[in-house]
Design a protein around this motif. Structure first.
Motif, short mmCIF file in Angstrom:
data_model
loop_
_atom_site.label_atom_id
_atom_site.label_comp_id
_atom_site.label_asym_id
_atom_site.label_seq_id
_atom_site.Cartn_x
_atom_site.Cartn_y
_atom_site.Cartn_z
N LYS A 24 42.84 42.72 40.13
CA LYS A 24 41.97 43.78 39.63
C LYS A 24 42.81 45.03 39.36
O LYS A 24 43.51 45.53 40.25
N ASP A 72 35.61 39.81 41.80
CA ASP A 72 36.78 40.60 41.40
C ASP A 72 37.64 39.78 40.44
O ASP A 72 37.72 38.55 40.56
N ASP A 73 38.32 40.45 39.52
CA ASP A 73 39.19 39.76 38.57
C ASP A 73 40.22 38.92 39.32
O ASP A 73 40.87 39.39 40.25
#
Length: 479
Positions: free
Chosen positions: A191, A227-228
């Protein structure tokens, strides 16, 4: 400068006007100091309201008990001249396995009287100060035998987490007789991370490798499921084109995540495209919720160990010549064939996991290295177990390092990253320390048998100071 362990219980002892409160305010945060004067102000009409002393000390004892129970650094700012109270505090700290340190304020009597006379408020009656000075003379002789972890005279102080207690001596050993140690940067979050720039910065900082965590969504220990999070092997292939020197690997790939023969082909392709820089980290896989979310079966522990052992035998066979058949406990591959073959004769395999009886045994039998986590004592124990299985298998260690050049910069990084977490707990979890602290810490790990440390840096500003840590473990090319 005096170094005190973090966390610990600090008992200030000395007569009035000796400088205890000023010293505490200089070296500790306000929330760490429990002051009898401040509590008199809370329970009475002001700090000099002696009628509130009983209530103030009852609250003080309760606060100290609660903080010690939570293993929080606590400074007791009282006269400290009551022997019974000192014994209780020493016993309380010992009960909770916390160091208890006495700081003695042996300020000359004339100076104490002069300071007291100069006060515009909180002036101690002359006869009371005379009694305190007399009591201090007796107390000073008693302190060394009261069970304190240490008794120190008042001086400048630096708090160092227990992780770094032996770091100064270890850092000196590294300076006098350097040992080599390899460092890998571990990427476990994506992220707001530019992986290209991060990998290039790691290469410039002297890291030997870049490792990525192999999951398909963020793990709960680090962040939120949404979350990425980048797929590991795709990311490594991208980084192969962005870097020139660092080795590239997973730490670690779950053995259940991909068809094992296909995994071998993926790793071989990365090795070819990177010019022989691939590393394959392999583990048992533990994240059940991730399996269920993606529609995969989550085998029993016994079944996953059988699969891991088969994989450790199949992968080198796959990377070798020909196309032999493989029959394992749970895997059958009619043609173990992979062309182009890897650039490396054997792609290094690192087995990661906490199991000593099975995981370390498999690493010792089939892999090039075992990766372990935990504190120094745990790493030492696991190293001994690993060497008992196979002395030739390398020991590596995964850790986190919040590192800065000095205490001021370190404090800023702690405050920037902790969010709502308690400051001390965050600093401990991130292994917050200065460059010198970490040089000593990593020297101790090298002495425990670790040959490579995989480090997660919680903040981009850690990269430059970490480069100075790495430099302390690199061989001098002029030698």
């Amino acid at each position: 400068m005096l170094t005190l362990p973090e966390p610990c219980l600090v008992v200030l002892v000395g007569p009035g006007a000796a400088g205890k409160s000023t010293w505490a305010a200089t070296h500790f945060r306000p929330e760490q100091v429990v002051s009898s004067d401040a509590l008199r102000a809370l329970t009475g009409a002001g700090e000099d309201d002696l009628t509130a002393s009983t209530d103030a000390f009852e609250i003080l004892e309760m606060v100290v008990q609660r903080r010690v129970r939570r293993r929080l650094t606590t400074v007791i700012d009282t006269l400290g001249l009551d022997a019974e109270r000192r014994r209780r505090w020493v016993a309380l700290a010992r009960e909770h396995d916390l160091p208890c340190v006495a700081i003695a304020f042996d300020t000359p009597a004339a100076e104490c009287r002069a300071r007291n006379r100069a006060r515009s408020s909180k002036r101690i009656p002359a006869e009371a100060l005379t009694r305190q000075l007399r009591d201090w003379t007796r107390t000073k002789a008693l302190l060394p035998d009261e069970g304190f972890t240490a008794v120190h005279l008042e001086t400048a102080v630096r708090m160092v987490h227990e992780t770094f207690q032996d770091s100064p001596a270890a850092a000196r050993r590294q300076e006098e007789a350097p040992r080599q140690l390899r460092f890998g940067l571990h990427l476990g979050e994506f992220k707001n991370v530019d992986v290209r720039e991060t990998a290039k910065a790691a290469e410039e900082a002297g890291f030997d490798a870049v490792y990525v965590m192999d999951h398909f969504r963020q793990i709960p220990q680090v962040g939120r499921a949404w979350d990425d999070f980048l797929e590991s092997w795709t990311t490594l292939a991208y980084l192969a084109a962005c870097t020139e020197r660092v080795r590239l690997g997973t730490l670690v790939t779950g053995v259940t995540y991909r068809n094992v023969a296909h995994l071998g082909k993926i790793a071989a392709t990365l090795d070819v495209l990177s010019g022989g820089r691939a590393v394959l980290g392999l583990g048992l896989a533990w994240f059940k919720e991730e399996h269920l979310a993606y529609g995969w079966e989550f085998p029993t522990t016994r079944e996953r160990y059988a699969l891991l052992e088969d994989a450790l035998q199949l992968l080198p066979l796959l990377w070798g010549k020909g196309s032999p058949r493989f029959e394992g406990k749970v895997l059958t591959v009619p043609e173990a064939m992979c062309y182009p073959r890897p650039v490396q004769e054997r792609i290094p395999i690192v087995v990661g996991g906490n199991g000593e009886r099975h995981t370390l045994r498999l690493a010792a039998k089939y892999a090039d290295a075992a990766n372990v986590m935990g504190d120094l004592a745990t790493v030492r124990r696991k190293g001994e177990v690993l060497r008992g299985y196979n002395p030739a298998t390398r020991l590596t260690h995964l850790t986190t390092a919040l590192v800065a050049d000095d205490d001021r910069a370190l404090g800023q990084l702690i405050d920037a990253g902790r969010g709502r977490k308690p400051r001390d707990a965050y600093a401990a979890a991130m292994h917050a320390g200065t460059v010198e602290d970490h040089i000593g810490r990593f020297r101790e790990l090298a002495e425990a048998g670790v040959t490579e440390v995989m480090v997660r840096l919680p903040h981009p500003d850690c990269m430059a100071p970490m480069s100075r840590v790495i430099a302390a473990f690199q061989a001098d090319e002029s030698d």
